[in-house]
Design a protein around this motif. Structure first.
Motif, short mmCIF file in Angstrom:
data_model
loop_
_atom_site.label_atom_id
_atom_site.label_comp_id
_atom_site.label_asym_id
_atom_site.label_seq_id
_atom_site.Cartn_x
_atom_site.Cartn_y
_atom_site.Cartn_z
N TYR A 97 -17.43 -3.75 -5.33
CA TYR A 97 -16.74 -3.31 -4.11
C TYR A 97 -17.74 -3.23 -2.96
O TYR A 97 -18.90 -2.82 -3.17
CB TYR A 97 -16.08 -1.96 -4.32
CG TYR A 97 -15.04 -1.96 -5.44
CD1 TYR A 97 -13.86 -2.69 -5.31
CD2 TYR A 97 -15.26 -1.25 -6.61
CE1 TYR A 97 -12.92 -2.71 -6.32
CE2 TYR A 97 -14.32 -1.25 -7.63
CZ TYR A 97 -13.16 -1.99 -7.48
OH TYR A 97 -12.22 -2.01 -8.50
N TYR A 98 -17.29 -3.59 -1.76
CA TYR A 98 -18.20 -3.59 -0.62
C TYR A 98 -17.41 -3.41 0.68
O TYR A 98 -16.27 -3.86 0.83
CB TYR A 98 -19.02 -4.89 -0.58
CG TYR A 98 -18.28 -6.11 -1.07
CD1 TYR A 98 -17.46 -6.85 -0.20
CD2 TYR A 98 -18.38 -6.53 -2.40
CE1 TYR A 98 -16.78 -7.98 -0.66
CE2 TYR A 98 -17.70 -7.64 -2.86
CZ TYR A 98 -16.90 -8.36 -1.99
OH TYR A 98 -16.22 -9.46 -2.45
N ARG A 135 0.87 -1.17 0.00
CA ARG A 135 0.00 0.00 0.00
C ARG A 135 0.91 1.23 0.00
O ARG A 135 1.69 1.44 0.93
CB ARG A 135 -0.90 0.02 1.23
CG ARG A 135 -1.73 1.29 1.36
CD ARG A 135 -2.50 1.32 2.66
NE ARG A 135 -3.43 0.19 2.74
CZ ARG A 135 -4.12 -0.12 3.84
NH1 ARG A 135 -3.94 0.58 4.94
NH2 ARG A 135 -4.95 -1.14 3.84
N ASN A 136 0.84 2.03 -1.04
CA ASN A 136 1.74 3.18 -1.17
C ASN A 136 0.94 4.48 -1.21
O ASN A 136 -0.11 4.57 -1.86
CB ASN A 136 2.57 3.06 -2.45
CG ASN A 136 3.42 1.80 -2.46
OD1 ASN A 136 3.93 1.39 -1.43
ND2 ASN A 136 3.55 1.18 -3.62
N ASN A 161 -8.29 -0.31 -5.60
CA ASN A 161 -6.85 -0.24 -5.29
C ASN A 161 -6.26 1.14 -5.59
O ASN A 161 -5.04 1.29 -5.70
CB ASN A 161 -6.08 -1.32 -6.06
CG ASN A 161 -6.23 -1.17 -7.57
OD1 ASN A 161 -6.83 -0.21 -8.06
ND2 ASN A 161 -5.69 -2.13 -8.30
N SER A 162 -7.12 2.15 -5.69
CA SER A 162 -6.64 3.51 -5.92
C SER A 162 -7.58 4.49 -5.24
O SER A 162 -8.82 4.29 -5.25
CB SER A 162 -6.56 3.80 -7.42
OG SER A 162 -6.15 5.14 -7.64
N GLN A 194 -3.26 7.33 -3.18
CA GLN A 194 -2.97 6.03 -2.59
C GLN A 194 -3.18 4.94 -3.64
O GLN A 194 -4.16 4.97 -4.38
CB GLN A 194 -3.88 5.76 -1.39
CG GLN A 194 -3.57 6.62 -0.17
CD GLN A 194 -4.42 6.21 1.02
OE1 GLN A 194 -5.64 6.35 0.99
NE2 GLN A 194 -3.79 5.70 2.05
N ASN A 195 -2.27 3.98 -3.64
CA ASN A 195 -2.35 2.85 -4.57
C ASN A 195 -2.01 1.56 -3.83
O ASN A 195 -1.23 1.57 -2.88
CB ASN A 195 -1.37 3.03 -5.74
CG ASN A 195 -1.69 4.26 -6.57
OD1 ASN A 195 -2.79 4.41 -7.08
ND2 ASN A 195 -0.72 5.16 -6.69
#
Length: 396
Positions: free
Chosen positions: A335-336, A202-203, A255-256, A230-231
């Motif tokens: 997504y949830y 996680r960046n 994921n972003s 964030q990615n």
């Protein structure tokens, strides 16, 4: 692991040893030798309760306690060009117990996850050219706990206006994290040790701009703007989500994430006894969450070395588009999430601080220049509340 807490007795003993061994500086002399400028010791105790634990799908106890201690040291020296170098070392350690984390394993009376300790050291170095009004600063940080490892770095540059009434600051930060993929116990395919869970990256990359301006001898303002990207793995693997059909799943988020906070501060000095400190922040992101924060604090100088600072903060946010309560999501959704940190809510945080800074020092030790005690009570309109009390002792 034992809880770690700095008692007042230990703090005073440590600072008294500094006071006995550190000589006073000659006024106006810019020493090229490294000297101790300031030491801060902060201890806090935090407790909360509620009924919307993300570990159990948005229901269940959120009871948690946390004891935190931070030790911060600043050292200063001037180089041959009369530039001021400030070196900072900060070491923090937290220990918490959590009823909800204990439910990662629903059948355990007390699992390994019911408590954890976090260690977070950081280093900083700034170079200030007082003649030009510029400052260049660098920082490194780390944070380690059972299921999370983070490394951070930052660089910033500040420049004052010619008349020294304004200052512009630009800052870049990055955090490179690893999340241990600890699943809820019923979703595990086999029994694994900690080193077999696997991990995901996680960046976070952030850019910040700020400008402060002295309007006159009573009024000061500051404008702040941030851009945060964030990615990577942005879910938490042990957060459950219960669908309408009562099936259980791991939280799943994109994921972003792009975050944009904008802020404004204003301080007004009302005579010699009052300061009105205000702050407002607007926040939005591409997950559909929007929030507003309004904060006011009014330090009141009772006597020259004793002040009282009542404060109040109001916060409101919309729900992220991926949030839904317990047994609301369906399999049709990509997504949830049932973490109420992403739900719609309002909150209030209020309390007060007392600050004591006698000219002859605390307990007769002149180098121990300040003692501050703060208490705050926090409430959400979704049945969650918390309390925090902190103690700060400064040595100069």
């Amino acid at each position: 692991m034992k809880k770690i807490f700095l008692t007042a007795t230990a703090v005073f003993a440590l600072l008294h040893s500094f006071a006995q061994t550190t000589p006073k500086d000659t006024a106006g002399f810019q020493s090229r030798k490294l000297k101790l400028e300031e030491v801060n010791l902060v201890s806090s105790y935090y407790t909360q309760n509620g009924n919307n634990a993300a570990v159990t799908g948005g229901i269940g106890s959120q009871k948690l306690t946390d004891i935190a201690n931070v030790f911060d040291v600043k050292l200063v020296k001037y180089d041959s060009k009369s530039r001021k170098h400030t070196f900072g070392l900060e070491v923090g350690i937290d220990h918490y117990t959590s009823a909800s984390s204990d439910k990662i394993d629903l059948q355990a009376n007390s699992s390994a996850s019911h408590a954890d300790t976090r260690l977070y050291p950081s280093l900083s170095w700034s170079i200030e050219n007082e003649k030009k009004g510029t400052t260049l600063a660098f920082g490194l940080s780390s944070s380690t706990e059972f299921d999370y490892q983070s490394f951070g770095a930052n660089i910033s540059f500040s420049a004052k206006t010619k008349d020294r009434s304004g200052e512009f600051t630009a800052k870049l930060q990055t955090y490179l994290d690893q999340v241990t993929l600890i699943q809820p116990v019923e979703l595990r395919t086999n029994v694994m040790g900690h080193d077999q869970y696997g991990s995901a990256a996680r960046n976070t990359f952030a850019g910040s701009l700020s400008y402060s301006q002295i309007i006159n001898d009573r009024f000061q303002v500051m404008f702040l703007a941030d851009l945060v990207q964030q990615n990577g793995y942005l879910s938490l693997p042990f957060h459950r989500v219960y669908f309408k059909d009562n099936s259980v799943h791991q939280e799943n988020l994109p994921n972003s994430r792009l975050k944009i906070p904008l802020g404004f501060r204003a301080n007004y000095f009302v005579g010699d006894m009052f300061i009105i400190k205000t702050y407002y922040r607007f926040y939005t992101d591409n997950w559909g969450l929007t929030s507003h924060t309004a904060d006011i604090e009014v330090p009141i100088k009772i006597i020259p070395f004793f002040s009282l600072s009542p404060f109040y903060r109001y916060y409101t946010q919309t729900a992220a588009k991926y949030f839904a309560p317990y047994q609301t999501h369906t399999a049709a959704e990509q997504y949830y999430n049932s973490n109420y940190d992403l739900a719609k809510f309002n909150s209030n945080f209020y309390g007060a601080g007392i600050r004591f800074s006698p000219p002859k020092g605390i307990l007769g030790l002149q180098r121990i220049s300040m003692l501050e005690l703060r208490y705050g009570h926090y409430t959400k309109n979704i049945n969650m509340s918390s309390d925090i009390i902190s103690l700060n002792i400064k040595y100069k």
